[in-house]
Write a protein that holds these residues in place. Sequence first.
Motif, mmCIF file in Angstrom:
data_model
loop_
_atom_site.group_PDB
_atom_site.id
_atom_site.type_symbol
_atom_site.label_atom_id
_atom_site.label_comp_id
_atom_site.label_asym_id
_atom_site.label_seq_id
_atom_site.Cartn_x
_atom_site.Cartn_y
_atom_site.Cartn_z
ATOM 1 N N LYS A 51 57.741 22.577 80.727
ATOM 2 C CA LYS A 51 57.487 23.434 79.577
ATOM 3 C C LYS A 51 58.568 23.386 78.500
ATOM 4 O O LYS A 51 58.271 23.178 77.325
ATOM 5 N N LYS A 52 59.816 23.547 78.879
ATOM 6 C CA LYS A 52 60.872 23.681 77.879
ATOM 7 C C LYS A 52 61.058 22.423 77.020
ATOM 8 O O LYS A 52 60.992 22.500 75.798
ATOM 9 N N PRO A 53 61.277 21.250 77.665
ATOM 10 C CA PRO A 53 61.398 20.044 76.819
ATOM 11 C C PRO A 53 60.126 19.757 76.022
ATOM 12 O O PRO A 53 60.204 19.357 74.866
ATOM 13 N N LEU A 54 58.969 20.008 76.633
ATOM 14 C CA LEU A 54 57.716 19.690 75.942
ATOM 15 C C LEU A 54 57.545 20.555 74.698
ATOM 16 O O LEU A 54 57.210 20.058 73.613
ATOM 17 N N ILE A 55 57.781 21.855 74.843
ATOM 18 C CA ILE A 55 57.641 22.746 73.679
ATOM 19 C C ILE A 55 58.640 22.365 72.592
ATOM 20 O O ILE A 55 58.309 22.363 71.402
ATOM 21 N N SER A 56 59.835 21.974 72.979
ATOM 22 C CA SER A 56 60.792 21.606 71.927
ATOM 23 C C SER A 56 60.355 20.329 71.220
ATOM 24 O O SER A 56 60.553 20.172 70.012
ATOM 25 N N MET A 57 59.720 19.405 71.946
ATOM 26 C CA MET A 57 59.204 18.188 71.310
ATOM 27 C C MET A 57 58.004 18.490 70.405
ATOM 28 O O MET A 57 57.867 17.909 69.328
ATOM 29 N N ILE A 58 57.110 19.367 70.863
ATOM 30 C CA ILE A 58 55.965 19.760 70.017
ATOM 31 C C ILE A 58 56.487 20.372 68.718
ATOM 32 O O ILE A 58 56.010 20.068 67.629
ATOM 33 N N ASP A 59 57.515 21.213 68.840
ATOM 34 C CA ASP A 59 58.052 21.876 67.649
ATOM 35 C C ASP A 59 58.714 20.877 66.703
ATOM 36 O O ASP A 59 58.570 20.979 65.480
ATOM 37 N N GLU A 60 59.416 19.916 67.282
ATOM 38 C CA GLU A 60 60.071 18.922 66.435
ATOM 39 C C GLU A 60 59.024 18.079 65.697
ATOM 40 O O GLU A 60 59.133 17.862 64.482
ATOM 41 N N PHE A 61 58.020 17.646 66.435
ATOM 42 C CA PHE A 61 56.949 16.863 65.819
ATOM 43 C C PHE A 61 56.214 17.682 64.753
ATOM 44 O O PHE A 61 55.958 17.204 63.644
ATOM 45 N N SER A 62 55.882 18.931 65.078
ATOM 46 C CA SER A 62 55.162 19.790 64.118
ATOM 47 C C SER A 62 55.971 19.971 62.847
ATOM 48 O O SER A 62 55.421 20.012 61.742
#
Lengths: 290, 290
Positions: free
Chosen positions: B238-249
């Motif tokens: 969850k944590k790394p994935l959400i940070s990647m989604i946020d960076e991409f967004s």
Amino acid sequence: MELDKNTKILIVGLGLLGGSYAKALTKKGFTVKAITRSQSSVDYALGEGMIEYGTTEPDPDVIGWADLTVFALYPHVFVEWIGKYGKYLKKGSIITDVTGVKSCVVYKIQDMLDGVEFIAAHPMAGREVYGVQNSDDSIFKDANYIVTPTDKNTEEAIKKCRALGHTLGFAHVSELSPEDHDLMIAYLSQLTHCIAVSLMTSSSVPGLKAYTGDSFRDLTRIARINEDMWSELFLLNKKPLISMIDEFSGELYRLRTYIADDNVEKLKEMMRTSTERRKAFDKTNMSEKD
Amino acid sequence: MELDKNTKILIVGLGLLGGSYAKALTKKGFTVKAITRSQSSVDYALGEGMIEYGTTEPDPDVIGWADLTVFALYPHVFVEWIGKYGKYLKKGSIITDVTGVKSCVVYKIQDMLDGVEFIAAHPMAGREVYGVQNSDDSIFKDANYIVTPTDKNTEEAIKKCRALGHTLGFAHVSELSPEDHDLMIAYLSQLTHCIAVSLMTSSSVPGLKAYTGDSFRDLTRIARINEDMWSELFLLNKKPLISMIDEFSGELYRLRTYIADDNVEKLKEMMRTSTERRKAFDKTNMSEKD
């Protein structure tokens, strides 16, 4: 129906697409002439036997010779060209284009012409390389050719434009209004390019090149992008494209929320919808090819 | 270095990956046994000569026989299995896994074991189909095999695990910490799956199936997704994935802003960065294959 073999064809702009049109049409026995910016493109096309005649000059005799003129130019160059030399086009002749956005170009060009009919089309074919040297008529084989008529177009011109698509060897020839075309292209082509670019620029993980799998390679293949062409196409299709980016961003945020909330049921539901749609989609593509 | 031919290998979980491991290792002359949930998978693997022996029972004799046990299970099933049957593993033996997320599993399993060493690995290979019937050891050929050791691992076990990767036929064998692995996987694999799913569910354009080009097909190929497996992997990372989604967004929103503001220079700059990165990336992949 294929195009009448006696149609005299002029191509304006010998890039990848203009060159591929020239190649396909000359192979089929048409007389093809070309006007393009650089002498080296003319020389190449003549050397390869892709055209019968080529020039870098907007020669009124050449412009006035054609029954069908294909414009394979950047949108703003296309509009400028018609403004300067449109008057030399043969009365009663037809012009068409390869522009990737439609509403912003079609009505404008139609208003500029007198005695010449513009029937717009979008050949959905391309490669990640550019220039007449890379032209290749096999790119049309599995691709879509979309005619985008307006109220100003005659049945006859629409028929001829569709015939051009078949003659070039496109797998599917269809019709859409300029507006529906632009919405579709915003979603299927421009949004995917926006995603690929954003995915590529958001990389902050060092040394990841060694670990890429197929999915990342697939998603970023189109991240090698011609910035002059695509920035122009994005800005010309701003409204539909922004609405698609927003819709996609909303869905990605929904997914993010399910992950953050440990909402496994909603997460699975979203994945099931995705899987079903993608499956239906594969089926459609398959049946089209049957 | 390849694995010592006398190593007795047990595979727990005969799905696509477990089956592909069994196939590759039996071909290489190893003695391979398997424990899996369904009798039909055992029967299939025996019928195909992929394993020497198989059972659906957690038989202590079989578990205690192996020098190397490979767990090809869903993460939560893996943890449960070790809790119940870990005590039967042979003292001094090594276990490894195929789990797609690491931090959340590696430390937990290492803490549960006594006299048995868990050296974790992630074979970055897969297909869009599932089950032992689809197993195929050629999927390892161009793929990455990542060993993710912790402070608790011995040099010897790390060497054996790397040897397993080479023996299976992986193109690249490397090491990452569980944390670096999870960040990399969040970006390169999970984010791309999130994007594909969101792209598929955000479709509101009717009748677009007829017009899809290669870029859309490439981006959504992975939108046919196993919701049980991927929802579990997303939540565990969850944590790394959400940070990647946020960076991409954030990057996608930056692109959107440039389009909305007609900021053609910034738009082009972003596209140039994307193109350069993607090019460097192709070069890296090429030189790796040379």
